[in-house]
Write a protein that holds these residues in place. Structure first.
Motif, short mmCIF file in Angstrom:
data_model
loop_
_atom_site.label_atom_id
_atom_site.label_comp_id
_atom_site.label_asym_id
_atom_site.label_seq_id
_atom_site.Cartn_x
_atom_site.Cartn_y
_atom_site.Cartn_z
N ILE A 258 0.85 -1.19 0.00
CA ILE A 258 0.00 0.00 0.00
C ILE A 258 0.88 1.24 0.00
N GLY A 259 0.41 2.29 -0.65
CA GLY A 259 1.11 3.55 -0.69
C GLY A 259 0.37 4.59 0.13
N PRO A 260 0.77 5.84 0.04
CA PRO A 260 1.87 6.30 -0.81
C PRO A 260 3.24 6.03 -0.21
N VAL A 261 4.24 5.95 -1.09
CA VAL A 261 5.63 5.86 -0.67
C VAL A 261 6.14 7.28 -0.45
N HIS A 262 6.72 7.55 0.71
CA HIS A 262 7.10 8.92 1.05
C HIS A 262 8.19 9.47 0.13
N ARG A 263 9.13 8.63 -0.25
CA ARG A 263 10.16 9.04 -1.18
C ARG A 263 10.18 8.05 -2.35
N PRO A 264 9.27 8.20 -3.28
CA PRO A 264 9.14 7.18 -4.34
C PRO A 264 10.36 7.14 -5.24
N GLY A 265 10.97 5.98 -5.31
CA GLY A 265 12.04 5.75 -6.26
C GLY A 265 11.49 4.99 -7.46
N ILE A 266 12.34 4.77 -8.43
CA ILE A 266 11.93 4.03 -9.62
C ILE A 266 12.76 2.75 -9.66
N PRO A 267 12.20 1.63 -9.18
CA PRO A 267 12.97 0.39 -9.14
C PRO A 267 13.24 -0.15 -10.55
N VAL A 268 14.42 -0.73 -10.71
CA VAL A 268 14.80 -1.30 -12.01
C VAL A 268 13.82 -2.40 -12.41
N SER A 269 13.41 -3.22 -11.44
CA SER A 269 12.49 -4.31 -11.75
C SER A 269 11.17 -3.79 -12.29
N GLY A 270 10.69 -2.66 -11.72
CA GLY A 270 9.44 -2.09 -12.21
C GLY A 270 9.55 -1.54 -13.61
N VAL A 271 10.67 -0.88 -13.91
CA VAL A 271 10.88 -0.35 -15.25
C VAL A 271 10.98 -1.48 -16.27
N LEU A 272 11.74 -2.53 -15.94
CA LEU A 272 11.88 -3.66 -16.86
C LEU A 272 10.54 -4.36 -17.07
N TRP A 273 9.77 -4.47 -15.97
CA TRP A 273 8.44 -5.08 -16.11
C TRP A 273 7.56 -4.28 -17.06
N VAL A 275 8.48 -2.07 -19.43
CA VAL A 275 9.01 -2.12 -20.79
C VAL A 275 8.71 -3.47 -21.43
N GLY A 276 8.90 -4.54 -20.66
CA GLY A 276 8.61 -5.87 -21.18
C GLY A 276 7.15 -6.05 -21.52
N LEU A 280 5.80 -6.88 -25.28
CA LEU A 280 5.04 -8.09 -25.58
C LEU A 280 3.67 -7.76 -26.16
N VAL A 281 3.03 -6.71 -25.65
CA VAL A 281 1.74 -6.30 -26.20
C VAL A 281 1.90 -5.85 -27.65
N GLY A 282 2.97 -5.11 -27.93
CA GLY A 282 3.23 -4.69 -29.31
C GLY A 282 3.44 -5.87 -30.24
N ILE A 283 4.19 -6.87 -29.79
CA ILE A 283 4.39 -8.08 -30.59
C ILE A 283 3.06 -8.78 -30.85
#
Length: 484
Positions: A258-273, A275-276, A280-283
């Motif tokens: 649950i949020g909000p996150v007080h200092r929201p970062g951008i996790p690499v796993s979230g970005v890769l997820w 983008v992936g 895949l939807v485009g394919i």
């Protein structure tokens, strides 16, 4: 139009059963069935648990999800037994929902079921008494009915099934059901495949599902308009917060629950997820154009984007579970895209090493993603076990102190969990402390014993007319102080 062969359909249906059973086993191995209820769960449980006092039920909630708990609890089942039932039921619902897509995308439905069932929010909420996962699975089934109509013609009972699914959706998540129904009506109109019976059944299903909420909330608030206003205010809807919400949801992609996150970062796993997923939807869209299946595949894409926008754009409350319906729907084209990559590398006239490398890369990526999701799910449960458990212990102490008398708890934190465990009516502390004696005297004249539960590092002075009755350890230096 290229649809899967009968052999592929039969095999895919069996494989989806395997995916559902694997998801069930993962839940049972990773999560404790005896964990304490969360804030929201305590509110839902209090409405149907024998001996519980119903906790305040704000108009942004709907009672449909409580019907799942009703038979288990009324037959004397414990919370752990209810969680086991929910895990089994959600696995069965996942199997049934994604099997509706097998006649359209074949093995793509298997991949879609795996991508959704393996996501950490889907794993975590499989055994929780929360409506979001069930809304997601209903959405998958409903869009599957429409996609089959667009790809292969109308089935005998399509309208009735779709209307029933919309009614179920509206029972558990009324506003989400409106978005889903709009997509199911507008998309056939856009491709000139709409029929009057289809539209009528969907509208009637939506009305039937909304009716209990409208009747109850209109009675409580005086009119539907007042009920909608209260639901919007308490449910954090109607606020334009696109940029901040997008940051929050990206940050929440690897937890917490649950949020909000007080200092929201951008996790690499979230970005890769993200983008992936887009890749895949485009394919999948490119493959659907070649197979003349684009209208069918647009259904989950459009509905998923609409359900995501409902929370990312129009609310200022953030929790990963809110996006479960969108995730489930977008997993359908993503799964189809993943299968297209594997079969594409297999079918092209390329050297054997090239075909092998393409399939191996896809397999490694999916396995790595699944491992990460399992780790996030385990971390998510570990992070949420402590606070509810300590609040439940405080509530159990209040239950012993009340000795079966009618009681009312005012708690400084986690009041639903404290109240549910205590078997008392409960409310947040708010401004009650400033006028404690008057409020307590009023309730005691009505034969109700009043308790004040504070969550502090040190015991504050006892309010007028009260004494410190108990201390309950919490986390770190915090303790629950019970006055009465």
């Amino acid at each position: 139009m290229s649809l899967p062969r009968d052999s592929e359909i039969a095999t895919a249906r069996r494989l989806i059963v395997v995916v559902g059973l694997a998801a069930l086993v993962a839940q049972l191995l990773m999560f404790s069935l005896d964990r304490s209820p969360s804030w929201d769960e305590a509110i839902y449980l209090s409405q149907v648990a024998p001996g519980a006092q119903p906790l305040p039920f704000v108009p942004s909630r709907a009672r449909g999800i409580t019907f799942l708990a009703l038979p288990v609890l009324q037959l004397g089942g414990s919370l752990g037994q209810l969680r086991l039932f929910l895990a089994i039921a959600s696995a069965a619902a996942l199997i049934a929902a994604f099997r509706t897509w097998v006649p359209i995308i074949g093995f793509g439905a298997v991949a879609a079921a795996f991508l959704f069932a393996g996501a950490w929010p889907a794993l975590f909420y499989g055994s929780e008494l929360m409506p979001n996962l069930w809304m997601a699975l209903i959405s998958v089934a409903a869009t599957g009915v429409l996609a089959r109509r667009l790809a292969d013609g109308a089935g005998r009972h399509d309208e009735l099934v779709a209307g029933g699914l919309v009614a179920l959706a509206a029972l558990i998540r009324p506003l989400d059901a409106v978005v889903l129904t709009a997509a199911l009506i507008l998309l056939p109109i856009a491709v000139r495949r709409a029929t009057l019976p289809w539209i009528v059944h969907l509208v009637l299903g939506l009305i039937a599902g909304w009716a209990p909420w409208l009747v109850e909330m209109s009675a409580r608030f005086g009119s539907p308009i007042e009920a909608f206003a209260a639901a919007a205010r308490l449910g954090h809807t109607g606020h334009w917060s696109l940029f901040e919400n997008a940051r929050q949801y990206l940050s929440l992609s690897d937890g917490p629950t649950i949020g909000p996150v007080h200092r929201p970062g951008i996790p690499v796993s979230g970005v890769l997820w993200l983008v992936g997923l887009v890749f895949l939807v485009g394919i999948a869209v490119r493959a659907a154009i070649r197979r003349t299946l684009l209208p069918a595949l647009v259904v989950p894409i459009a509905a998923g984007i609409a359900l995501a926008a409902e929370y990312i754009v129009f609310t200022d409350a953030q929790a990963p579970r809110f996006l479960l319906p969108a995730l489930a729907l977008l997993a359908i084209p993503a799964g189809s895209g993943l299968v297209s990559i594997v079969t594409g590398t297999r079918d092209r006239q390329q050297a054997q090493p090239v075909r092998f490398v393409g399939g191996a890369v896809a397999a490694i990526a999916v396995i790595a993603w699944a491992v990460v999701q399992l780790a996030l799910a385990a971390r998510g449960e570990a992070a949420v076990i402590g606070p509810p458990a300590s609040a439940e212990r405080a509530g159990v102490r209040v239950r012993k102190l009340s000795a079966g008398e009618p009681c009312h708890v005012y708690a400084e934190g986690s009041f639903p969990i404290v109240g549910f465990a205590a078997g008392c009516r409960a409310a947040p502390l708010g401004k009650v402390l400033a006028a404690w004696k008057d409020r307590a005297d009023h309730l005691e004249r009505d034969g109700v014993r009043v308790f004040l539960v504070l969550h502090r590092t040190e015991a504050p002075p006892s309010p007028d007319g009260t004494a410190l009755l108990a201390e309950v350890p919490s986390q770190g230096d915090l303790r629950w102080f019970v006055y009465g």
